[in-house]
Design an enzyme around this catalytic site. Structure first.
Site, mmCIF file in Angstrom:
data_model
loop_
_atom_site.group_PDB
_atom_site.id
_atom_site.type_symbol
_atom_site.label_atom_id
_atom_site.label_comp_id
_atom_site.label_asym_id
_atom_site.label_seq_id
_atom_site.Cartn_x
_atom_site.Cartn_y
_atom_site.Cartn_z
ATOM 1 N N VAL A 1 1.050 -1.127 0.022
ATOM 2 C CA VAL A 1 -0.196 -0.652 0.282
ATOM 3 C C VAL A 1 0.923 1.020 0.011
ATOM 4 O O VAL A 1 0.778 2.668 -1.031
ATOM 5 C CB VAL A 1 -0.964 -0.040 1.528
ATOM 6 C CG1 VAL A 1 -1.793 1.452 1.220
ATOM 7 C CG2 VAL A 1 -1.756 -0.955 1.477
ATOM 8 N N ASP B 1 -4.444 38.150 -31.131
ATOM 9 C CA ASP B 1 -5.678 38.938 -32.312
ATOM 10 C C ASP B 1 -4.805 40.165 -31.336
ATOM 11 O O ASP B 1 -4.031 39.892 -30.569
ATOM 12 C CB ASP B 1 -6.952 38.627 -31.602
ATOM 13 C CG ASP B 1 -7.187 37.830 -32.271
ATOM 14 O OD1 ASP B 1 -7.254 36.853 -33.228
ATOM 15 O OD2 ASP B 1 -8.499 37.225 -32.120
ATOM 16 N N ASP C 1 -11.747 35.210 -31.861
ATOM 17 C CA ASP C 1 -12.668 35.521 -31.432
ATOM 18 C C ASP C 1 -14.211 35.208 -32.031
ATOM 19 O O ASP C 1 -14.817 35.247 -31.837
ATOM 20 C CB ASP C 1 -13.278 37.429 -31.088
ATOM 21 C CG ASP C 1 -11.755 37.732 -31.894
ATOM 22 O OD1 ASP C 1 -12.134 37.219 -32.878
ATOM 23 O OD2 ASP C 1 -12.346 39.004 -31.719
ATOM 24 N N ASP D 1 -12.944 31.079 -36.621
ATOM 25 C CA ASP D 1 -11.663 31.049 -35.900
ATOM 26 C C ASP D 1 -10.989 29.801 -35.133
ATOM 27 O O ASP D 1 -10.635 29.066 -34.572
ATOM 28 C CB ASP D 1 -11.136 31.949 -34.733
ATOM 29 C CG ASP D 1 -10.285 33.559 -35.337
ATOM 30 O OD1 ASP D 1 -10.214 33.107 -36.445
ATOM 31 O OD2 ASP D 1 -11.347 34.630 -34.565
ATOM 32 N N THR E 1 -0.183 10.862 7.759
ATOM 33 C CA THR E 1 1.443 11.795 8.083
ATOM 34 C C THR E 1 1.190 12.545 6.466
ATOM 35 O O THR E 1 1.672 14.141 6.547
ATOM 36 C CB THR E 1 3.109 10.965 8.264
ATOM 37 O OG1 THR E 1 2.854 10.823 7.305
ATOM 38 C CG2 THR E 1 2.228 10.807 10.153
ATOM 39 N N ASP E 2 1.473 11.636 5.613
ATOM 40 C CA ASP E 2 1.519 12.145 4.033
ATOM 41 C C ASP E 2 0.088 13.105 3.405
ATOM 42 O O ASP E 2 0.845 14.162 2.882
ATOM 43 C CB ASP E 2 0.749 10.917 3.188
ATOM 44 C CG ASP E 2 2.789 10.805 2.723
ATOM 45 O OD1 ASP E 2 3.639 11.132 3.075
ATOM 46 O OD2 ASP E 2 3.022 9.447 2.078
HETATM 47 P P1 ATP Z 1 -7.079 41.484 -34.626
HETATM 48 O O1 ATP Z 1 -6.999 40.338 -34.409
HETATM 49 O O2 ATP Z 1 -6.368 42.874 -34.642
HETATM 50 O O3 ATP Z 1 -7.935 41.291 -33.388
HETATM 51 P P2 ATP Z 1 -8.667 41.424 -36.535
HETATM 52 O O4 ATP Z 1 -8.484 39.861 -37.021
HETATM 53 O O5 ATP Z 1 -10.211 40.454 -35.923
HETATM 54 O O6 ATP Z 1 -8.761 42.504 -35.586
HETATM 55 P P3 ATP Z 1 -11.197 42.038 -37.942
HETATM 56 O O7 ATP Z 1 -11.752 42.911 -37.191
HETATM 57 O O8 ATP Z 1 -10.988 41.097 -38.525
HETATM 58 O O9 ATP Z 1 -9.507 41.941 -37.193
HETATM 59 O O10 ATP Z 1 -10.574 43.490 -38.588
HETATM 60 C C1 ATP Z 1 -9.634 43.649 -40.190
HETATM 61 C C2 ATP Z 1 -9.750 44.135 -41.329
HETATM 62 O O11 ATP Z 1 -11.732 44.251 -41.213
HETATM 63 C C3 ATP Z 1 -9.344 46.001 -40.446
HETATM 64 O O12 ATP Z 1 -8.681 46.203 -40.604
HETATM 65 C C4 ATP Z 1 -11.094 46.153 -41.008
HETATM 66 O O13 ATP Z 1 -9.878 46.911 -41.918
HETATM 67 C C5 ATP Z 1 -12.245 45.548 -41.363
HETATM 68 N N1 ATP Z 1 -13.014 45.818 -40.697
HETATM 69 C C6 ATP Z 1 -13.218 45.556 -39.234
HETATM 70 N N2 ATP Z 1 -14.269 45.782 -39.030
HETATM 71 C C7 ATP Z 1 -14.713 46.387 -40.292
HETATM 72 C C8 ATP Z 1 -16.479 46.432 -40.076
HETATM 73 N N3 ATP Z 1 -17.210 46.385 -38.949
HETATM 74 N N4 ATP Z 1 -16.873 46.917 -41.429
HETATM 75 C C9 ATP Z 1 -15.936 47.002 -42.804
HETATM 76 N N5 ATP Z 1 -14.014 46.307 -42.250
HETATM 77 C C10 ATP Z 1 -13.515 45.585 -41.412
#
Ligand code: ATP
Length: 896
Positions: free
Chosen positions: A281, A328, A638, A642, A735-736
């Site tokens: 044991v 990101d 996000d 992704d 004791t452990d």
């Molecule tokens: P990060 O990696 O910095 O968080 P991301 O990869 O999520 O950014 P995105 O949000 O995909 O970046 O945006 C990439 C590009 O798309 C931006 O640089 C911008 O030019 C364009 N963009 C971002 N949001 C919008 C939007 N709501 N409508 C139109 N173009 C957008």
């Protein structure tokens, strides 16, 4: 419940289920329905109840062997031993139970936290509730990235597509249509007017009326299949399991030798049997994997306090060996608080201050007012954010980039509500991170509005906004003070130069363009072309103040932070250099990645720390190249797309605030505050946990080896067996316990983030632990036996108690000395882990009780030691303590 919802129109369903879709359920309905249908949850058979934990404790191999030993003692009328063994079983079970139950509860609490929120309409208002609180009749909103929370009948769909492979096995997203009515016997996959719990919204948006919740959903029907909480062991557990098995074999062989030697020396068979059982044991470290689970689960709870929610337990240990963090930019390294500071039309640039009032803005705009108005109107129309006014303060609901555009349009004096009504939206192409733009189609109002002057007399107009590079490629003309001019090389160069100027300063830049249209339907390729470019909008998003320090911490800890962003290379580079992520000018773009094979990328990944204009697929390629170079990668994400990257990474990290349900579902860890610094804290915590598990193993194996060696070597010195069965059990099972628990809460080592990561495949006994176990085990054996030997040779009966007490004391001295891998206890102070100090005092106190109180003397066959003898035991312990301190001192020197 009716299950043929798909055969009816949405209004029939609404009527049947008793809800008015435009206002949703009322509070009175909610209470009533909740009590009727219960919460929207699947019955979870994954977690363990208290009774189950207790049962598992009682049926572990070790306890069964002990119960058998108690039974045999009882049968042989050795009641004292039987009762003592039973008491030890009870004590041990209580300790084990309380630890494991606490761990179970910690995990259950984490699971609850992971329940997503959903947007619903109730009492005519839209707000978010936990998906657990949804009931039939609720009107629920869906958008790309959501996990569908319940089954329901769609009442509105805008390009809605769902991915239903979890239910139907079909991996292609399915187009949904609220207006369709399906045939009675159509299979689930063909019910285009329905959505089902557990499926994902791949794109578009929609609303549905909940028809079934919880176990009544389609997913609930097959819940048995889905609920099999994976019982896989974590990598560390697997390694420990293997180690425990190997050690068990060695230990059992030694037990066999001791047993035989004893018999040869003419020891009593029953006694030898009990000794063999106790030693087995003691020697078989079968509890190690369980201890790891407990440490990991409690560690996960500590991580939660630092805003990191662990979704998969093995992540806790993997975190400790992360070598690269791919993060990101927006929101993780920066604050995601966008403010527009520059507007640029036809080569006319306006730099805006926060304090600029309306008349100053107009003055600055001078003759270009009309172009700026069109720029901002386009940005405000091609926009899904909302500007809510609450007690005089304007608050953004939705994407911060879009919110910043609305705030700017509002400052400019545009009434967002009014233009929304004048230009009703008739179609849209949602933003996606591959196209990096968004387009909305509106009815073009008749009459000469200021904004529309010169636009054209077509019935519709499309507004596009997005990444400048892509938008410029699609633009064939440019808007110049109310007239359309063809786009030539000069214009392109001027626009690019303006873009460069802003992005070099770390700004996010969006372009805005429009196109008059005769039609309103069509794919992106048809709608997004021949655009007229209006201008650019530059916005700042300040870095998070704590990010710089976290990046520095990573560097010291041998972890490389890497920025992966959809933003422009210059924007990315500017922010990355500000934060210290890169010191070179190297940036790889998505376009360059497209042309590289993984092998080519492998040659670059160790140098490049900034990736810009990337799409989610590129993340997979980057992870693959890093992993092939032997890295352990943490990757954040996000967006909807992704999820595969998060799954592929060693640690997938989702954003708790801005992340979609899909990414959270795929992630190992969720950042509740979206903060890069939180990843670093979690890694630090992961390293502490790994350290503490190692300390625990070191402690346990050393003690075990000492005990076995004492039993094995004594007969060779001519002595009888020095420890009695109950004494062995006492050392091992009582004791452990408290000391081991207290080691689990040992605070971080001073250099925890000042040393390189431990490689994932490194042996847990590595870094000299195997040696330590052997030499300290031998030393303990020697020090405990030596005093006992002389007393025995002089025929004094205290010899056995002396060996027993020496061993316990040595064990306590050892645990104090191994609290740190390097630092001296003299420097740390004994009370820097008050729990351990307490546990050591408690154990020493118990040992004294065993030696000096008649009841225990009777049970454990101890005799009182005189001052000199107990002093000698303490001296042996000091010997162990000092020897380990010297070992640490030598290590410190070699580290320097
Ligand atoms: P990060 O990696 O910095 O968080 P991301 O990869 O999520 O950014 P995105 O949000 O995909 O970046 O945006 C990439 C590009 O798309 C931006 O640089 C911008 O030019 C364009 N963009 C971002 N949001 C919008 C939007 N709501 N409508 C139109 N173009 C957008």
């Amino acid at each position: 419940m009716i299950t043929s919802w798909h055969e009816r129109t949405s209004s029939e369903v609404a009527q049947q289920i008793g809800v008015e879709p435009l206002s949703g359920l009322r509070d009175t309905d909610v209470a009533e329905r909740l009590s009727k249908y219960g919460f929207n949850e699947l019955i979870d058979r994954g977690g363990k109840s208290a009774a189950r934990v207790l049962w598992e404790q009682l049926t572990s191999t070790m306890i069964i062997i002990l119960l058998a030993a108690a039974g045999i003692s009882f049968f042989l009328r050795d009641y004292k031993d039987a009762i003592a063994i039973l008491s030890i079983i009870v004590l041990n079970t209580l300790l084990g139970f309380s630890q494991e139950y606490r761990a179970e509860r910690a995990m259950a609490a984490l699971k609850k936290l992971a329940i997503p929120f959903v947007k619903v309409r109730r009492n005519g208002r839209v707000f978010e509730i936990s998906s657990r609180d949804i009931i039939p009749g609720d009107v629920v909103f869906l958008e790309a990235g959501n996990l569908v929370p319940a089954d329901g009948r769609l009442i509105e769909t805008v390009n809605l597509r769902t991915q239903e492979s979890s239910l139907t096995g079909e991996s292609e997203p399915i187009d949904k249509d609220a207006h369709s009515v399906s045939a009675p016997d159509s299979p689930l996959g063909d019910r285009r007017n329905m959505v089902f719990r557990g499926t994902l919204v791949a794109s578009g948006r929609g609303q549905f009326i909940v028809t079934e919740t919880g176990m009544a959903t389609q997913l609930g029907h097959i819940a048995g299949m889905m609920q099999k909480a994976s019982q896989d062991l974590t990598p560390l557990q697997k390694r420990l399991d293997k180690l425990a098995k190997q050690l068990a074999v060695i230990a059992l062989m030694i037990v066999g030798v001791v047993f035989l030697l004893g018999l040869l020396r003419g020891e009593d068979l029953k006694n030898m049997f009990l000794i063999a059982v106790s030693m087995a044991v003691a020697a078989v470290p079968e509890g190690l994997p369980a201890v790891v689970t407990i440490s990991l689960a409690l560690g996960a709870q500590r991580m939660l306090k630092r805003h990191a929610l662990i979704r998969k337990l093995p992540a806790v240990e993997t975190l400790g060996s992360v070598t690269v963090i791919c993060s990101d930019k927006t929101g993780t390294l920066t604050q995601n608080q966008m403010t527009v500071t520059v507007l640029d039309v036809a080569g006319h640039s306006l730099e805006l201050q926060q304090s600029d009032h309306r008349s100053l803005l107009e003055e600055k705009a001078a003759g270009k007012k009309h172009s700026f108005s069109l720029l901002l109107a386009g940005a405000a129309l091609c926009n899904d954010a909302v500007l809510n006014e609450e007690s005089g303060v304007k608050k953004i609901v939705g994407d911060p980039t879009e919110g910043a555009l609305l705030v700017m349009a509002d400052r400019w004096g545009l009434s967002i509500e009014a233009i929304g009504k004048k230009f009703p939206r008739v179609n849209e192409l949602a933003f996606d991170s591959n196209r990096k733009r968004m387009t909305t189609i509106h009815t073009l109002p008749e009459g000469d509005l200021e904004i529309t002057a010169g636009l054209s007399n077509k019935p519709f107009v499309a507004f596009s906004k997005g990444a400048l590079d892509g938008l410029l490629e699609l633009s064939s003309s440019v808007w110049l003070d109310g007239a359309i001019q063809s786009m030539n090389g000069d214009w392109r160069e001027r626009i690019n130069a303006a873009n460069r100027k802003l992005t070099e300063k770390g700004m996010r830049v969006l372009g805005v363009a429009f196109r008059p249209l005769d039609f309103k339907e069509g794919k992106a390729e048809i709608l997004e072309k021949d655009l007229t470019f209006v201008g650019l909008i530059g916005m700042v998003d300040p870095p998070r103040p704590e990010a710089k320090e976290a990046v520095e911490k990573c560097r010291l800890a041998g972890i490389r932070p890497v920025m992966i962003t959809g933003d422009h290379p210059l924007t990315a580079h500017s922010i990355a250099s500000h934060l210290g992520i890169t010191t070179t000018s190297q940036v790889l773009t998505g376009q360059e990645l497209n042309h590289m094979t993984v092998e080519e990328l492998m040659k670059k990944v160790d140098e490049v720390s900034v990736y810009a204009r990337v799409s989610p697929e590129h993340k997979l390629k980057i992870i693959e190249a890093l992993q092939k170079r032997g890295h352990n990668v943490a990757m954040t994400g996000d967006g909807v797309n992704d999820a595969p990257a998060l799954k592929k990474a060693d640690i997938g990290v989702a954003m708790g605030i801005t992340g979609t349900d899909v990414t959270k579902e795929a992630a190992d860890m969720v950042l509740l505050d979206d903060n890069f610094a939180t990843i670093v804290s979690a890694i630090e915590e992961g390293r502490v946990i790994y350290d503490n598990i190692r300390k625990f193993i070191k402690y346990l194996l050393t003690t075990n080896s000492a005990e076995i060696l004492v039993m094995l070597l004594a007969p060779f010195l001519g002595m009888p067996l020095p420890l009695l069965p109950l004494q062995i059990l006492w050392i091992n099972l009582v004791t452990d316990g408290p000391t081991a628990l207290a080691l689990g809460v040992e605070p971080a080592e001073q250099n925890v983030m000042g040393r390189s990561p431990i490689h994932a495949s490194e042996n847990i006994l590595g870094q000299g632990m195997g040696w330590h176990v052997m030499w300290v085990g031998l030393l303990m054996t020697f020090l405990s036996l030596v005093g006992g030997y002389f007393l025995w040779a002089q025929g004094q009966q205290e010899w056995q108690t002396m060996v027993f007490t020496s061993l316990t004391f040595c064990q306590m001295a050892h645990v104090l000395a191994i609290r740190s891998e390097l630092s001296s206890l003299f420097k740390m102070g004994i009370f820097s882990n008050p729990w351990l100090a307490g546990a050591v005092f408690l154990t020493v106190g118990l040992q004294i009780l065993l030696v000096y109180t008649p009841v225990f003397q009777e049970i454990f066959h101890t005799v009182p030691l005189d001052a000199r003898q107990i002093g000698l035991c303490a001296l042996s312990a000091s010997g162990v303590f000092l020897a380990v301190e010297v070992e640490k001192g030598l290590k410190r020197r070699s580290v320097k």
